[in-house]
Enzyme design. Structure first.
Site, PDB file in Angstrom:
ATOM      1  CD  GLU A  47      -2.558   1.693   0.303  1.00 27.00           C
ATOM      2  OE1 GLU A  47      -2.393   2.837  -0.174  1.00 27.00           O
ATOM      3  OE2 GLU A  47      -3.392   0.878  -0.137  1.00 27.00           O
ATOM      4  CB  THR A  56     -12.757  -0.054   0.509  1.00 29.75           C
ATOM      5  OG1 THR A  56     -12.329  -0.636  -0.718  1.00 29.75           O
ATOM      6  CG2 THR A  56     -13.809  -0.952   1.139  1.00 29.75           C
ATOM      7  NE  ARG A 294     -24.452   6.102  -6.850  1.00 28.14           N
ATOM      8  CZ  ARG A 294     -23.451   5.519  -6.201  1.00 28.14           C
ATOM      9  NH1 ARG A 294     -22.265   5.437  -6.782  1.00 28.14           N
ATOM     10  NH2 ARG A 294     -23.623   5.042  -4.994  1.00 28.14           N
ATOM     11  CG  HIS A 397     -18.745   8.555  -6.220  1.00 21.47           C
ATOM     12  ND1 HIS A 397     -18.128   8.503  -4.988  1.00 21.47           N
ATOM     13  CD2 HIS A 397     -19.528   7.449  -6.295  1.00 21.47           C
ATOM     14  CE1 HIS A 397     -18.531   7.412  -4.343  1.00 21.47           C
ATOM     15  NE2 HIS A 397     -19.360   6.750  -5.123  1.00 21.47           N
ATOM     16  N   GLY A 440     -23.887   0.448  -4.683  1.00 20.23           N
ATOM     17  CA  GLY A 440     -23.832  -0.880  -4.082  1.00 20.23           C
ATOM     18  C   GLY A 440     -23.083  -1.882  -4.929  1.00 20.23           C
TER      19      GLY A 440
END
Length: 465
Positions: A47, A56, A294, A397, A440
């Site tokens: 990472e 997340t 959206r 987003h 989702g």
């Protein structure tokens, strides 16, 4: 009980050889590592940021899946075919059919896999573009992202899977066209090479890279972003360097409900609308089906003269979406004991707002939204004071485009052939969502394809040995 605190693996234990190198510590990376480990492999997670979890950690609504035992316990009868079709239509029918088929038919297995690890998503809500409740979330109603990362990190810690932070991958190594390692840069600037017969890219998208966004969608260059600072598309660049094909790069999703009055933009999750909130303009009137896609909600807000709107909800909605307590704690929520008091704070016409809510409440009673045709998120009207409002506007987003992969998560080269040893899962991969991601589906993608990557690496290595 002491709060769980994950400690990254000390850098002085970093080895030169692993079975699989996983780049990125969001859900895709964590899931693929756990799956690979359970199949007997020795994975490592790298990472680049000091903080674990990637984008997340910012996900709030839930994880979509169809034909689950959880749905049946809630008396929801669903089908893979409906899930596929609604995602296909929601994505403008531009989704990769093979990826979508695998995705829709493996969500329930992913829910079961999580449950087998003590990660229970046993409550349901609904997001835009869906016809039934298939968005799974924990019964505590905690935001899905932080919950999922924390629970997966518990597994990583228990299984002693190495996870190093502040390690930046700068290059994919190849021999005769086969990926077999990485070049990394450590915090003090040292450069090393790590070797493994397989690499999984789980680096997320490029929603926090203004230059890349401007390259593919110039009209979005001034939009704020909901993405964490590390979402800069590094994995896409790494894949490009070894000849990977990119798809759908101009498909950048703008989320319609983002609070932007503070230096940090806060995404207000779709579950708020899924549990009954409505959107109103500066005249105190609704202007859209709040739970259409959206893309459509964003377009409706952008067509308003002000280009912003207000989410209106009541105490009952707040009780069903505890994330609102967090939004309130950081100053994003306006409160009124009555609708008139709330309207005064927002400088909206009180009579118009009261009429709008009354009309909406009657639509809920009749189960008929004659104004905008909304059919979901209508279990209860807005009747329980106090009442709340959150000022929102669209923001960048999610990046639907990225590296082209097969449903097996193998990365595809510009030649049309797979790049041996290279896999990708999660937001870095393009094709699944078409031109609009359904709320989702991103968390679902990380678990479905994270598992797939771990399994396919195991299969690949089995054939090498």
């Amino acid at each position: 009980m002491a709060k769980f605190q994950f400690e990254a693996t000390p850098l002085d234990t970093l080895q030169d050889q692993y079975d699989v190198i996983i780049i990125g510590s969001g859900s895709s990376g964590l899931v693929s590592a756990v799956q690979a480990h359970e199949l007997g492999l020795k994975p490592v997670i790298l990472e680049k940021m000091p903080k674990i979890g990637g984008n997340t950690t910012r996900a709030s609504s839930g994880m979509n899946a169809a034909e689950t035992l959880v749905q049946l316990k809630h008396h929801v009868v669903d089908s893979y075919a409906d899930f596929y079709q609604e995602t296909f239509v929601g994505g403008g029918k531009q989704n990769d059919p093979a990826m979508l088929d695998y995705f829709a038919s493996h969500g329930a297995l992913a829910i079961d896999w999580l449950a087998a690890h003590g990660i229970d998503l046993d409550d349901l809500t609904i997001t835009g573009g869906m016809s039934v409740k298939r968005t799974h979330r924990p019964s505590s109603l905690a935001p899905i992202g932080g919950f999922l990362v924390t629970q997966l990190l518990k597994v990583v810690a228990t299984e002693k899977i190495p996870l190093f932070t502040e390690v930046t991958v700068t290059e994919l190594l190849q021999t005769a066209g086969t990926v077999n390692g990485v070049t990394i840069q450590l915090p003090a600037g040292q450069v090393r090479q790590l070797h493994a017969p397989a690499v999984i890219l789980a680096t997320g998208g490029f929603g926090a890279n203004p230059a890349l966004i401007a390259k593919y969608r110039p009209e979005l260059k001034d939009y704020k972003t909901t993405n964490q600072p590390g979402a800069t598309g590094d994995g896409i660049s790494l894949a490009e360097q070894v000849g990977a094909e990119l798809v759908d790069m101009a498909q950048i999703q703008v989320h319609p409900t983002v609070q932007q009055d503070t230096p940090h933009a806060f995404l207000i999750g779709e579950a708020v609308r899924g549990e009954g909130a409505i959107l109103v303009n500066n005249a105190g009137q609704r202007f859209v089906d709040e739970l259409t896609t959206r893309k459509a909600v964003t377009a409706a807000i952008d067509q308003l003269p002000t280009k912003h709107a207000y989410l209106i909800l009541d105490q009952a909605v707040r009780d069903r979406v505890p994330a609102i307590n967090f939004y309130d704690s950081v100053g994003l929520v306006q409160t009124g004991a009555t609708l008139a008091e709330l309207a005064a704070k927002l400088q909206l016409p009180a009579d118009a707002l009261s009429t709008t809510v009354a009309t909406w409440n009657q639509a809920v009673v009749d189960q008929n939204d004659a104004e905008y045709g909304r059919t979901t998120g209508m279990a209860q009207g807005l009747t329980t004071g106090p009442f709340y409002a959150i000022h929102i506007a669209p923001a960048v987003h999610y990046t639907m485009g990225g590296v082209k992969i097969k449903p097996t998560t193998q990365v595809v080269a510009k030649t049309g052939k797979v790049i041996p040893g290279l896999y990708a899962a999660g937001e870095i991969a393009g094709g699944l969502h078409g031109n609009n991601r359904i709320g989702g589906n991103s968390i679902a993608e990380t678990v479905v394809f994270g598992r797939q990557a771990g399994q396919q690496v195991f299969r690949y290595l089995s054939k090498l040995n």
